[in-house]
Design a protein around this motif. Structure first.
Motif, PDB file in Angstrom:
ATOM      1  N   UNK A  86      34.546  31.629  47.939  1.00 13.50           N
ATOM      2  CA  UNK A  86      33.195  32.180  48.086  1.00 13.50           C
ATOM      3  C   UNK A  86      33.189  33.690  47.887  1.00 13.50           C
ATOM      4  N   UNK A  87      34.188  34.368  48.435  1.00  9.24           N
ATOM      5  CA  UNK A  87      34.287  35.820  48.272  1.00  9.24           C
ATOM      6  C   UNK A  87      34.458  36.187  46.803  1.00  9.24           C
ATOM      7  N   UNK A  88      35.272  35.412  46.089  1.00 11.00           N
ATOM      8  CA  UNK A  88      35.462  35.660  44.664  1.00 11.00           C
ATOM      9  C   UNK A  88      34.156  35.463  43.899  1.00 11.00           C
TER      10      UNK A  88
ATOM     11  N   UNK B  12      32.220  29.807  37.525  1.00 10.09           N
ATOM     12  CA  UNK B  12      33.470  30.536  37.718  1.00 10.09           C
ATOM     13  C   UNK B  12      34.614  29.539  37.827  1.00 10.09           C
ATOM     14  N   UNK B  13      35.595  29.656  36.961  1.00 13.00           N
ATOM     15  CA  UNK B  13      36.781  28.814  37.022  1.00 13.00           C
ATOM     16  C   UNK B  13      37.813  29.450  37.947  1.00 13.00           C
TER      17      UNK B  13
ATOM     18  N   UNK C  76      38.598  41.531  31.720  1.00  6.91           N
ATOM     19  CA  UNK C  76      37.933  41.912  32.976  1.00  6.91           C
ATOM     20  C   UNK C  76      37.287  40.705  33.648  1.00  6.91           C
ATOM     21  N   UNK C  77      38.000  39.566  33.588  1.00  4.15           N
ATOM     22  CA  UNK C  77      37.617  38.313  34.235  1.00  4.15           C
ATOM     23  C   UNK C  77      36.490  37.569  33.525  1.00  4.15           C
TER      24      UNK C  77
ATOM     25  N   UNK D 190      40.262  35.629  40.514  1.00  5.90           N
ATOM     26  CA  UNK D 190      41.670  35.980  40.649  1.00  5.90           C
ATOM     27  C   UNK D 190      42.478  34.678  40.704  1.00  5.90           C
ATOM     28  N   UNK D 191      43.765  34.756  40.469  1.00  5.05           N
ATOM     29  CA  UNK D 191      44.604  33.563  40.470  1.00  5.05           C
ATOM     30  C   UNK D 191      44.737  32.997  41.883  1.00  5.05           C
TER      31      UNK D 191
END
Length: 218
Positions: free
Chosen positions: A108-110, A120-121, A139-140, A193-194
Motif C-alpha cells: 500500500x505504501x508503494x 502497479x506490478x 524511474x519505475x 520497489x523489489x
C-alpha cells in the motif's frame, strides 16, 4: 485469480483445479486466503473456471465474498465485464499459485508513493526454474516486459490496480499482457520497489515438491 486449467501440473489437475491441489496441509490457494482473511479486508473475490463449483464451495467456506465465473475467458476479462469495473479503488491481485508472505502495508505504501497508478506490478528477483516477465523500467515507469531479455527483476504475479482507471485508459481485452502493453504505451504501468518477503510460484509438480520442502510452515 484461480480460473486457470493447470495443464502443466497434470496429472495432479486431472480431477481438481490447480488452486485445490494439496499444499502445506491445506489447499494451494489457502496459503494466500488465510493471510487475506486475517487482514480483515472489506471483501475478497476469486475468479473460477475449471472445476469452478468445487473451488467456489471451498472459497465461500473460507470467507470469500465474491465468486466470478470466468470459464473460457482470459485472465483480465473480469476487469471489464463485472461490477468491479466501476470500482475506483485499489485492488490487490494475486494468482492462486503464488506462495507468498503478503505485506499489505508495504504494498500500500508503494502504491501511494507512486501516486496510485492505474496498475502497479510487484517485482521480485528471478528464481531459478520459474518463468516470469522481465521488467525494464525508467524511474519505475515500465517501458517493456519480456520473457527473453533478462533483467534483475521480473513480475511476481502480484499487482495492485484500479479497475475504473484501467477502464478509462484502455480498450477492453482478455489478457493481462495486453492490458499492460496498453498501459506501457501511455506510460501508466508502474513497477514498485523489489519485493523482499518470501515468494515462490508453483507451475509444475516438481515446483510443488520444492515448495513443500523449503517453505517455512507457520
Amino acid at each position: 485469480m484461480a480460473a486457470g486449467r493447470g495443464l502443466r501440473m497434470m496429472p495432479l489437475t486431472s480431477n481438481t483445479s490447480k488452486a485445490m491441489i494439496q499444499f502445506n496441509n491445506a489447499m494451494l490457494i489457502g496459503n494466500s486466503l488465510k493471510q487475506l482473511i486475517k487482514l480483515h479486508l472489506e471483501s475478497i473475490s476469486i475468479t473460477v473456471g475449471y472445476k469452478g463449483a468445487e473451488l467456489a464451495e471451498y472459497a465461500i467456506k473460507e470467507g470469500v465474498q465474491n465468486i466470478f465465473n470466468t470459464n473460457g475467458k482470459g485472465n483480465s476479462w473480469w476487469i471489464y465485464n463485472t461490477l468491479l469495473k466501476q470500482l475506483n479503488e485499489p485492488i490487490l491481485v494475486l494468482t492462486c499459485d503464488n506462495i507468498v508472505e503478503i505485506d499489505l502495508e508495504w504494498i500500500s505504501q508503494q502504491y501511494q508513493r507512486f501516486n496510485s497508478p492505474a496498475c502497479m506490478l510487484i517485482p521480485v528477483q528471478p528464481v531459478e526454474g520459474i518463468e516470469g516477465d522481465f521488467i525494464q523500467h525508467k524511474n519505475h515507469k515500465i517501458t517493456a516486459l519480456s520473457r527473453t531479455e533478462t533483467t534483475s527483476i521480473y513480475g511476481s504475479g502480484i499487482q495492485i490496480l484500479n479497475p475504473k482507471k484501467i477502464n478509462e485508459t484502455t480498450e477492453a481485452c482478455e489478457n493481462f499482457y495486453d492490458v499492460w502493453q496498453q498501459l506501457i504505451s501511455k506510460e501508466l504501468l508502474v513497477a514498485s520497489e523489489t519485493y523482499t518477503k518470501t515468494w515462490y510460484s508453483v507451475n509444475t509438480e516438481a515446483q510443488l515438491h520444492i515448495a513443500e520442502k523449503f517453505y517455512i510452515k507457520e
